[in-house]
Design a protein around this motif. Structure first.
Motif, PDB file in Angstrom:
ATOM      1  N   LYS A 145       0.827  -1.405   0.170  1.00  9.61           N
ATOM      2  CA  LYS A 145       0.052   0.086   0.128  1.00  9.61           C
ATOM      3  C   LYS A 145       0.937   1.374  -0.244  1.00  9.61           C
ATOM      4  O   LYS A 145       0.678   2.316  -0.663  1.00  9.61           O
ATOM      5  CB  LYS A 145      -0.945  -0.077   1.408  1.00  9.61           C
ATOM      6  CG  LYS A 145      -2.003  -1.218   1.176  1.00  9.61           C
ATOM      7  CD  LYS A 145      -2.854  -0.946   2.465  1.00  9.61           C
ATOM      8  CE  LYS A 145      -2.010  -1.386   3.713  1.00  9.61           C
ATOM      9  NZ  LYS A 145      -1.265  -2.535   3.963  1.00  9.61           N
ATOM     10  N   SER A 146       1.925   1.228   0.943  1.00  6.69           N
ATOM     11  CA  SER A 146       2.760   2.330   0.914  1.00  6.69           C
ATOM     12  C   SER A 146       3.336   2.894  -0.386  1.00  6.69           C
ATOM     13  O   SER A 146       3.658   3.662  -0.881  1.00  6.69           O
ATOM     14  CB  SER A 146       3.513   2.419   2.072  1.00  6.69           C
ATOM     15  OG  SER A 146       2.826   2.368   3.352  1.00  6.69           O
ATOM     16  N   SER A 147       4.015   1.633  -0.930  1.00  4.24           N
ATOM     17  CA  SER A 147       4.470   1.664  -2.207  1.00  4.24           C
ATOM     18  C   SER A 147       3.725   2.059  -3.345  1.00  4.24           C
ATOM     19  O   SER A 147       4.484   3.077  -4.166  1.00  4.24           O
ATOM     20  CB  SER A 147       5.074   0.245  -2.643  1.00  4.24           C
ATOM     21  OG  SER A 147       6.112  -0.303  -1.663  1.00  4.24           O
ATOM     22  N   LEU A 148       2.646   1.850  -3.443  1.00  7.86           N
ATOM     23  CA  LEU A 148       1.724   2.395  -4.183  1.00  7.86           C
ATOM     24  C   LEU A 148       1.273   3.701  -4.180  1.00  7.86           C
ATOM     25  O   LEU A 148       1.249   4.450  -4.957  1.00  7.86           O
ATOM     26  CB  LEU A 148       0.532   1.364  -4.283  1.00  7.86           C
ATOM     27  CG  LEU A 148      -0.619   1.613  -5.567  1.00  7.86           C
ATOM     28  CD1 LEU A 148       0.114   1.348  -6.770  1.00  7.86           C
ATOM     29  CD2 LEU A 148      -1.771   0.811  -5.333  1.00  7.86           C
ATOM     30  N   LEU A 149       1.070   4.079  -2.946  1.00 11.10           N
ATOM     31  CA  LEU A 149       0.920   5.444  -2.611  1.00 11.10           C
ATOM     32  C   LEU A 149       2.255   6.518  -3.095  1.00 11.10           C
ATOM     33  O   LEU A 149       1.942   7.465  -3.524  1.00 11.10           O
ATOM     34  CB  LEU A 149       0.831   5.952  -0.967  1.00 11.10           C
ATOM     35  CG  LEU A 149       0.569   7.277  -0.582  1.00 11.10           C
ATOM     36  CD1 LEU A 149      -0.622   7.912  -0.926  1.00 11.10           C
ATOM     37  CD2 LEU A 149       0.529   7.238   0.875  1.00 11.10           C
ATOM     38  N   ASN A 150       3.309   6.071  -2.773  1.00  9.30           N
ATOM     39  CA  ASN A 150       4.391   6.762  -3.375  1.00  9.30           C
ATOM     40  C   ASN A 150       4.490   6.945  -4.722  1.00  9.30           C
ATOM     41  O   ASN A 150       4.956   7.737  -5.409  1.00  9.30           O
ATOM     42  CB  ASN A 150       5.802   5.887  -2.787  1.00  9.30           C
ATOM     43  CG  ASN A 150       5.907   6.359  -1.336  1.00  9.30           C
ATOM     44  OD1 ASN A 150       5.293   7.128  -0.774  1.00  9.30           O
ATOM     45  ND2 ASN A 150       6.877   5.292  -0.652  1.00  9.30           N
ATOM     46  N   ARG A 151       4.148   5.691  -5.460  1.00 11.80           N
ATOM     47  CA  ARG A 151       4.004   5.648  -7.059  1.00 11.80           C
ATOM     48  C   ARG A 151       3.156   6.684  -7.553  1.00 11.80           C
ATOM     49  O   ARG A 151       3.225   7.397  -8.480  1.00 11.80           O
ATOM     50  CB  ARG A 151       3.734   4.241  -7.373  1.00 11.80           C
ATOM     51  CG  ARG A 151       3.616   4.119  -8.791  1.00 11.80           C
ATOM     52  CD  ARG A 151       4.919   4.215  -9.787  1.00 11.80           C
ATOM     53  NE  ARG A 151       5.833   3.341  -9.372  1.00 11.80           N
ATOM     54  CZ  ARG A 151       7.071   3.174 -10.139  1.00 11.80           C
ATOM     55  NH1 ARG A 151       7.408   3.886 -11.266  1.00 11.80           N
ATOM     56  NH2 ARG A 151       7.852   2.337 -10.020  1.00 11.80           N
ATOM     57  N   LEU A 152       2.032   6.774  -6.842  1.00 13.49           N
ATOM     58  CA  LEU A 152       0.922   7.493  -7.161  1.00 13.49           C
ATOM     59  C   LEU A 152       1.027   9.174  -6.938  1.00 13.49           C
ATOM     60  O   LEU A 152       0.772   9.938  -7.547  1.00 13.49           O
ATOM     61  CB  LEU A 152      -0.557   7.099  -6.396  1.00 13.49           C
ATOM     62  CG  LEU A 152      -0.914   5.876  -7.167  1.00 13.49           C
ATOM     63  CD1 LEU A 152      -2.312   5.318  -6.208  1.00 13.49           C
ATOM     64  CD2 LEU A 152      -1.634   5.711  -8.686  1.00 13.49           C
ATOM     65  N   THR A 153       1.677   9.542  -5.794  1.00 11.25           N
ATOM     66  CA  THR A 153       1.784  10.805  -5.325  1.00 11.25           C
ATOM     67  C   THR A 153       3.081  11.130  -5.061  1.00 11.25           C
ATOM     68  O   THR A 153       3.174  12.401  -4.909  1.00 11.25           O
ATOM     69  CB  THR A 153       0.755  10.855  -3.999  1.00 11.25           C
ATOM     70  OG1 THR A 153       1.445  10.125  -3.077  1.00 11.25           O
ATOM     71  CG2 THR A 153      -0.420  10.385  -4.391  1.00 11.25           C
ATOM     72  N   GLY A 154       4.128  10.364  -4.959  1.00 12.18           N
ATOM     73  CA  GLY A 154       5.419  10.641  -4.632  1.00 12.18           C
ATOM     74  C   GLY A 154       5.349  11.043  -3.012  1.00 12.18           C
ATOM     75  O   GLY A 154       6.357  11.986  -2.784  1.00 12.18           O
ATOM     76  N   ALA A 155       4.808  10.468  -2.467  1.00  9.50           N
ATOM     77  CA  ALA A 155       4.580  10.923  -0.956  1.00  9.50           C
ATOM     78  C   ALA A 155       5.915  10.785  -0.200  1.00  9.50           C
ATOM     79  O   ALA A 155       6.153  11.321   0.892  1.00  9.50           O
ATOM     80  CB  ALA A 155       3.502  10.201  -0.206  1.00  9.50           C
ATOM     81  N   GLY A 156       6.835   9.729  -0.574  1.00  6.90           N
ATOM     82  CA  GLY A 156       7.913   9.543   0.406  1.00  6.90           C
ATOM     83  C   GLY A 156       7.636   8.754   1.557  1.00  6.90           C
ATOM     84  O   GLY A 156       8.617   9.059   2.570  1.00  6.90           O
ATOM     85  N   VAL A 157       6.589   7.986   1.753  1.00  9.88           N
ATOM     86  CA  VAL A 157       6.250   7.120   2.773  1.00  9.88           C
ATOM     87  C   VAL A 157       7.112   6.017   3.154  1.00  9.88           C
ATOM     88  O   VAL A 157       7.619   5.472   2.177  1.00  9.88           O
ATOM     89  CB  VAL A 157       4.829   6.775   2.611  1.00  9.88           C
ATOM     90  CG1 VAL A 157       4.296   6.033   3.940  1.00  9.88           C
ATOM     91  CG2 VAL A 157       3.773   7.964   2.701  1.00  9.88           C
ATOM     92  N   LEU A 158       7.795   5.593   4.490  1.00  7.57           N
ATOM     93  CA  LEU A 158       8.334   4.451   4.520  1.00  7.57           C
ATOM     94  C   LEU A 158       7.944   3.314   3.938  1.00  7.57           C
ATOM     95  O   LEU A 158       6.823   2.728   4.106  1.00  7.57           O
ATOM     96  CB  LEU A 158       8.368   4.527   6.180  1.00  7.57           C
ATOM     97  CG  LEU A 158       9.282   3.115   6.491  1.00  7.57           C
ATOM     98  CD1 LEU A 158      10.608   3.093   6.477  1.00  7.57           C
ATOM     99  CD2 LEU A 158       9.203   2.703   8.043  1.00  7.57           C
TER     100      LEU A 158
END
Length: 510
Positions: free
Chosen positions: A301-314
C-alpha cells in the motif's frame, strides 16, 4: 589468581634482607639505586629516618581482589557479534481444526504468516508444528501428549519461546508454560508487540498502549501470599504490626491502576480524534473527494501511494511497517483535486483490542468516497487476504466501508503467477493488475480511480457577471464544465455542480 600472602614477619625479614643487599650493591657500584626500588614501608624518597613499618597489609585491605575463572568473554570475534545481536529463538505451534472449511494448506499458510510475524518482531524461527484436532484443548491448547512432544522439540532446538497461532486463554497459557518450561505467547501478543515497535506518532503509541492494557488486564497473575496485602491482625508467619495493607491484594491494585490508565488513554484518543475529524471535515467542506488505500499487511500500500503521489512514505518488507495514516493530495487529468490516504494493514484474526483502539484510524476508510483495495498477487492465498480485509472493515462503523465503490489493485504483478491474476480478474469487479515496483498498470489504475470518484450531479445553465469571478473559479475547481462562453454581460456556463454551489448560482440561472 593472586597467591596467598606469607606471614607478616617472614615478609618483613625478606624485605629487610633484599634492602640490605641493594644497599650493598649500591656501595659496590653494581648499578642498583634507591630510585629503582622506590619508597619502602612508607619512607619518603631520599629519607632513611621515617620508617613506619610494613604498609602492605593496609594496601591489601584497600585493594580489589581479582578472582580468576569468572569471565565469560568470548575470544572469537564472530561469537561476540552473534551474542550482541542474538535473536529470540522461537518454535511455532498451531491447531488445525478440521471443520470442513479450512484445509491443511490454509493451516500451513497461516503458520507461514505467523513465522513472518515472528521475524518482523525480531525472532529467529527454528521449527513449527501443526496439531489436528476438532477444537483446541481447553487445558493446554495442544493436548497433554502433544504438549510434551512440543517440550522435547523446544529442548532439542534450544528455543526460548513458543508462539501459538491463536489466542490463548490465561489458563491455557499457564498450563502450556508449565509443560514446555519456556515462555509461551499467542498470536495476539505477537501482533501487539509488532505494533508497539512500529508506533511513531503520539496517537499511534496511545492506541497501541490501550490495546496492550486491554489484552493484559484479564491475564494478570500472582503467586500466593507474596501478592497479598490483606494481612490484617494476624501474627502467624511474621505478619501483624507493620503488615497491614490498603485492603487490596497486589493483583487487585494492579488491575485498578490498569483500569485508570485505560480510562485516561481513551480520553486522550478521543481528544486526538477531534483533531482528525476537524481535518477531515475541512476536506469535506471544500468538497475534496477522498480515496482510502486499504489491504492486507505487506501488500504494498505504501509503495503504491509513493508511486501515485510521490509521498515518500516509509516502505519496508515487513508486516505492519505503517501504523499512522498518511494523507496526500493529488490531481486528476482534468484538474480535479482528491486525496489518497494510506492506512494500517490488516491481518487474519486481527485482535479485537486493536480494532477497538485503532477505530479512529480505521475511520479514514469508512468515511472515504472510494476504497482502493491493494492485494498481494504473489501471496499463496490472495482470496483469503481479501476476505480478511472485508471482515475487519465490517467491524468499523457498521460496515460502512463495504458499501463504498471498491477498486481491487492486484499488486506485485512482476512476480505473481499469471493464472492467479486471471482468476482474480474473473472473481471481482474493477480489478486492475499493477506493480508498484516497476510501474506496470499504474496509468490504468489512475484512470479507473478518476472514473469512480464522485462527480457533481446537478446540471445548471447560468450567466455569471464578471463581478462574481469567484463563482466562476469555484465552478472550475468543484464542478464539471460542459460549455463556457464569454459574453458582453458575463460568463455563460453550462456545468454540473453539487448542491452547495447550485444554491450560490441559482440567482444567475438563465
Amino acid at each position: 589468581m593472586t597467591q596467598p600472602h606469607e606471614p607478616t614477619e617472614i615478609r618483613r625479614s625478606t624485605l629487610l634482607e633484599r634492602r640490605a643487599e641493594a644497599l650493598a650493591d649500591d656501595r659496590s657500584g653494581s648499578g642498583s639505586t634507591t630510585e629503582e626500588w622506590g619508597t619502602w614501608d612508607g619512607e619518603a624518597a631520599g629519607s632513611h629516618d621515617s620508617v613506619d613499618g610494613d604498609q602492605l597489609e593496609r594496601e591489601e585491605r584497600a585493594a580489589l581482589r581479582r578472582v580468576a575463572g569468572l569471565s565469560t568473554e568470548l575470544e572469537d570475534i564472530t561469537e561476540v557479534e552473534y551474542r550482541q545481536l542474538r535473536l529470540e529463538r522461537v518454535v511455532l505451534a498451531s491447531v488445525w481444526t478440521d471443520d470442513g472449511q479450512t484445509t491443511v494448506e490454509d493451516a500451513e499458510n497461516s503458520l507461514r504468516e505467523l513465522a513472518a510475524l515472528a521475524e518482523t518482531a525480531g525472532s529467529e524461527v527454528l521449527d513449527g508444528v501443526i496439531q489436528r484436532r476438532l477444537k483446541p484443548d481447553p487445558a493446554t491448547y495442544l493436548g497433554s501428549g502433544k504438549a510434551k512432544e512440543l517440550r522435547d522439540i523446544v529442548a532439542a532446538e534450544g528455543a526460548d519461546t513458543v508462539i501459538c497461532d491463536g489466542e490463548l486463554s490465561p489458563s491455557q497459557r499457564r498450563a502450556l508454560e508449565d509443560v514446555v518450561k519456556v515462555k509461551v505467547i499467542d498470536r495476539t501478543a505477537l501482533i501487539l508487540d509488532i505494533f508497539a515497535q512500529h508506533a511513531q506518532s503520539r496517537e499511534g503509541r496511545a492506541q497501541v498502549e490501550l490495546a496492550q492494557l486491554q489484552y493484559l488486564l484479564p491475564r494478570l497473575r500472582g503467586w500466593g501470599d507474596s501478592m497479598s496485602r490483606q494481612a490484617g491482625g494476624r501474627v502467624a508467619g511474621g505478619e501483624g504490626i507493620g503488615s497491614r495493607g490498603p485492603g487490596e491484594t497486589k493483583i487487585e491494585l494492579d488491575r485498578r491502576r490498569i483500569n485508570t490508565r485505560i480510562s485516561k488513554l481513551r480520553r486522550d484518543i478521543a481528544a486526538m480524534k477531534t483533531v482528525r475529524d476537524t481535518k477531515r471535515g475541512s476536506r469535506r467542506a471544500n468538497k475534496v473527494p477522498s480515496v482510502a488505500i486499504v489491504g492486507y499487511t505487506n501488500a504494498g500500500k505504501s509503495s503504491l501511494l509513493n508511486r501515485l503521489t510521490g509521498a515518500g512514505v516509509l516502505v519496508e518488507n515487513q508486516l505492519f511497517a505503517t501504523l499512522d495514516p498518511t494523507v496526500r493530495r493529488t490531481e486528476s487529468e482534468d484538474g480535479r483535486v482528491y486525496t489518497l490516504a494510506d492506512t494500517v494493514g490488516f491481518v487474519r484474526h486481527l485482535p479485537h483490542q486493536l480494532v477497538e483502539a485503532f477505530r479512529s484510524t480505521l475511520e479514514e476508510a469508512a468515511l472515504a468516497d472510494v476504497l482502493l483495495h491493494v492485494v498481494d498477487g504473489s501471496h499463496p492465498d490472495p482470496e483469503g487476504q481479501i476476505q480478511a480485509v472485508h471482515t475487519v472493515l465490517g467491524e468499523v462503523e457498521d460496515g460502512a466501508a463495504l458499501r463504498l465503490p471498491e477498486i481491487i489493485a492486484v499488486n506485485k504483478a512482476d512476480v505473481a503467477d499469471p493464472e492467479v491474476l486471471d482468476r482474480l480478474r474473473r472473481m471481482y469487479d474493477r480489478v486492475v493488475v499493477v506493480s508498484a515496483r516497476t510501474g506496470q498498470g499504474v496509468d490504468e489504475l489512475v484512470e479507473v480511480i478518476e472514473s469512480v470518484l464522485p462527480r457533481p450531479q446537478i446540471q445548471v445553465d447560468v450567466l455569471v457577471p464578471y463581478s462574481r469571478g469567484d463563482l466562476v473559479a469555484r465552478v472550475h475547481d468543484e464542478g464539471e464544465i460542459l460549455e463556457e462562453e464569454h459574453t458582453a454581460d458575463g460568463t455563460r456556463m453550462s456545468a454540473k455542480v453539487d448542491e452547495d454551489l447550485h444554491g450560490h448560482l441559482s440567482d444567475y440561472a438563465v
